[in-house]
Design a protein around this motif. Structure first.
Motif, short mmCIF file in Angstrom:
data_model
loop_
_atom_site.label_atom_id
_atom_site.label_comp_id
_atom_site.label_asym_id
_atom_site.label_seq_id
_atom_site.Cartn_x
_atom_site.Cartn_y
_atom_site.Cartn_z
N ILE A 201 10.13 -1.05 4.87
CA ILE A 201 10.26 0.16 4.06
C ILE A 201 8.94 0.93 4.00
O ILE A 201 7.87 0.38 4.27
CB ILE A 201 10.71 -0.17 2.62
N THR A 202 9.07 2.19 3.68
CA THR A 202 7.90 3.04 3.43
C THR A 202 7.99 3.50 1.97
O THR A 202 9.03 3.99 1.52
CB THR A 202 7.89 4.27 4.35
N THR A 203 6.91 3.32 1.24
CA THR A 203 6.91 3.64 -0.19
C THR A 203 5.96 4.81 -0.46
O THR A 203 5.14 5.20 0.37
CB THR A 203 6.48 2.42 -1.02
N TRP A 204 6.11 5.35 -1.70
CA TRP A 204 5.27 6.49 -2.07
C TRP A 204 4.81 6.36 -3.52
O TRP A 204 3.93 5.59 -3.84
CB TRP A 204 6.00 7.80 -1.81
N LEU A 205 5.46 7.06 -4.45
CA LEU A 205 4.98 7.09 -5.84
C LEU A 205 5.30 5.80 -6.59
O LEU A 205 6.36 5.21 -6.40
CB LEU A 205 5.62 8.27 -6.59
N THR A 206 4.35 5.39 -7.42
CA THR A 206 4.54 4.21 -8.26
C THR A 206 4.40 4.61 -9.72
O THR A 206 3.50 5.37 -10.08
CB THR A 206 3.48 3.13 -7.94
N TRP A 207 5.32 4.08 -10.54
CA TRP A 207 5.22 4.37 -11.97
C TRP A 207 5.98 3.33 -12.75
O TRP A 207 7.13 3.00 -12.47
CB TRP A 207 5.80 5.76 -12.28
N ASN A 208 5.30 2.79 -13.77
CA ASN A 208 5.93 1.89 -14.73
C ASN A 208 6.64 0.72 -14.04
O ASN A 208 7.80 0.43 -14.33
CB ASN A 208 6.90 2.66 -15.63
N TRP A 209 5.91 0.05 -13.11
CA TRP A 209 6.38 -1.15 -12.44
C TRP A 209 7.54 -0.91 -11.47
O TRP A 209 8.21 -1.84 -11.04
CB TRP A 209 6.79 -2.24 -13.45
N VAL A 210 7.78 0.35 -11.10
CA VAL A 210 8.75 0.63 -10.04
C VAL A 210 8.06 1.50 -9.00
O VAL A 210 7.04 2.14 -9.26
CB VAL A 210 10.02 1.34 -10.56
N ILE A 211 8.63 1.51 -7.79
CA ILE A 211 8.02 2.27 -6.70
C ILE A 211 9.08 3.04 -5.94
O ILE A 211 10.24 2.59 -5.82
CB ILE A 211 7.24 1.33 -5.75
N GLU A 212 8.72 4.20 -5.46
CA GLU A 212 9.65 5.03 -4.69
C GLU A 212 9.72 4.54 -3.25
O GLU A 212 8.69 4.28 -2.61
CB GLU A 212 9.18 6.48 -4.75
N VAL A 213 10.92 4.50 -2.72
CA VAL A 213 11.15 4.13 -1.32
C VAL A 213 11.59 5.38 -0.57
O VAL A 213 12.64 5.95 -0.88
CB VAL A 213 12.19 3.00 -1.18
N VAL A 214 10.80 5.82 0.40
CA VAL A 214 11.11 7.06 1.11
C VAL A 214 11.84 6.78 2.43
O VAL A 214 12.45 7.71 2.99
CB VAL A 214 9.84 7.88 1.37
N SER A 215 11.78 5.56 2.92
CA SER A 215 12.53 5.26 4.15
C SER A 215 12.76 3.73 4.22
O SER A 215 12.00 2.95 3.65
CB SER A 215 11.77 5.72 5.41
N GLY A 216 13.81 3.36 4.93
CA GLY A 216 14.12 1.94 5.12
C GLY A 216 15.27 1.44 4.27
O GLY A 216 15.81 0.37 4.54
N LEU A 217 15.64 2.17 3.21
CA LEU A 217 16.71 1.75 2.32
C LEU A 217 17.63 2.91 2.01
O LEU A 217 17.21 4.07 2.02
CB LEU A 217 16.16 1.17 1.01
N GLU A 218 18.89 2.56 1.75
CA GLU A 218 19.84 3.54 1.25
C GLU A 218 20.42 3.03 -0.06
O GLU A 218 20.35 1.84 -0.37
CB GLU A 218 20.98 3.75 2.27
N VAL A 219 21.00 3.93 -0.82
CA VAL A 219 21.56 3.53 -2.10
C VAL A 219 22.74 2.57 -1.86
O VAL A 219 23.62 2.86 -1.05
CB VAL A 219 22.03 4.78 -2.88
#
Length: 219
Positions: A201-219
């Protein structure tokens, strides 16, 4: 003859009396108008002596006493507090202060009740540094509307300033991410047909113990 003289005399006296009555009415009206103007001027002067706060609240401290001269006691104050508006003062270092600006949104939690999250606003960002033990920081004031919880002064609060906002993104817990030691790629394990499948996966923003996933996963 006496009757004629008497009649003329009474007529003159009556005319003279009526004349005095009209003059008295005019004088009384003038006096009334003068008094009304004087009252209006005094009311305007009284309004100038009133200090009105721009908001409703409760007086927590009062330095003045009755008959005090305000100009002669310039160092005295009336402390007015709006109990529904809470102000938090935080200090940012020189790296973070350049990222924020007035009216940005902030998320606030308290140690006393961490399950409640408030939304506040940055209403004052100081460009003058405050020095504390040889380190400089920049004061920032955050305000928010109090809810049903009792918030007291000097409580510990955690403030997260929203620098960027995104909608409809995928976020996962930070604890779910693993890292490949050789390539430093981030990956997660996904359940698929009762088997664990590795997804880079590729991640981006982090906040409050969670992180954004911009690629590699779908809902």
């Amino acid at each position: 003859a006496r009757g004629v003289i008497k009649g003329r005399t009474e007529g003159k006296l009556e005319e003279k009396q009526n004349s005095k009555t009209d003059d008295d009415v005019v004088a009384a009206e003038n006096t009334l108008k003068t008094a009304q103007l004087d009252l209006e001027q005094k009311q305007k002067k009284l309004e100038n002596f009133k200090i009105t706060a721009p908001f409703d609240g409760k007086i927590t401290a009062l330095d003045f006493k009755v008959w005090d001269n305000i100009e002669a006691n310039a160092g005295k104050y009336v402390y007015l507090v709006n109990p529904n508006i809470i102000e938090i003062k935080i200090n940012l270092d020189q790296v973070d202060i350049v990222k924020v600006h007035k009216w940005q949104t902030a998320k606030i939690t308290f140690d006393a009740f961490p399950w409640v999250e408030y939304e506040g606003t940055l209403w004052d960002v100081s460009w003058i540094a405050a020095w504390d033990q040889w380190a400089q920081s920049y004061p920032v004031k955050v305000t928010f509307t109090k809810g049903k919880e009792d918030i007291f002064s000097w409580m510990t609060a955690w403030v997260s300033i929203v620098l960027e906002n995104k909608d409809d993104i995928i976020t996962i817990p930070l604890s779910a991410i693993e890292t490949n030691v050789d390539s430093w790629e981030k990956f997660v394990l996904v359940d698929k047909k009762r088997k664990k499948e590795k997804r880079t996966i590729t991640t981006w923003l982090t906040w409050n113990w969670v992180i954004e996933v911009v690629s590699g996963l779908e809902v």
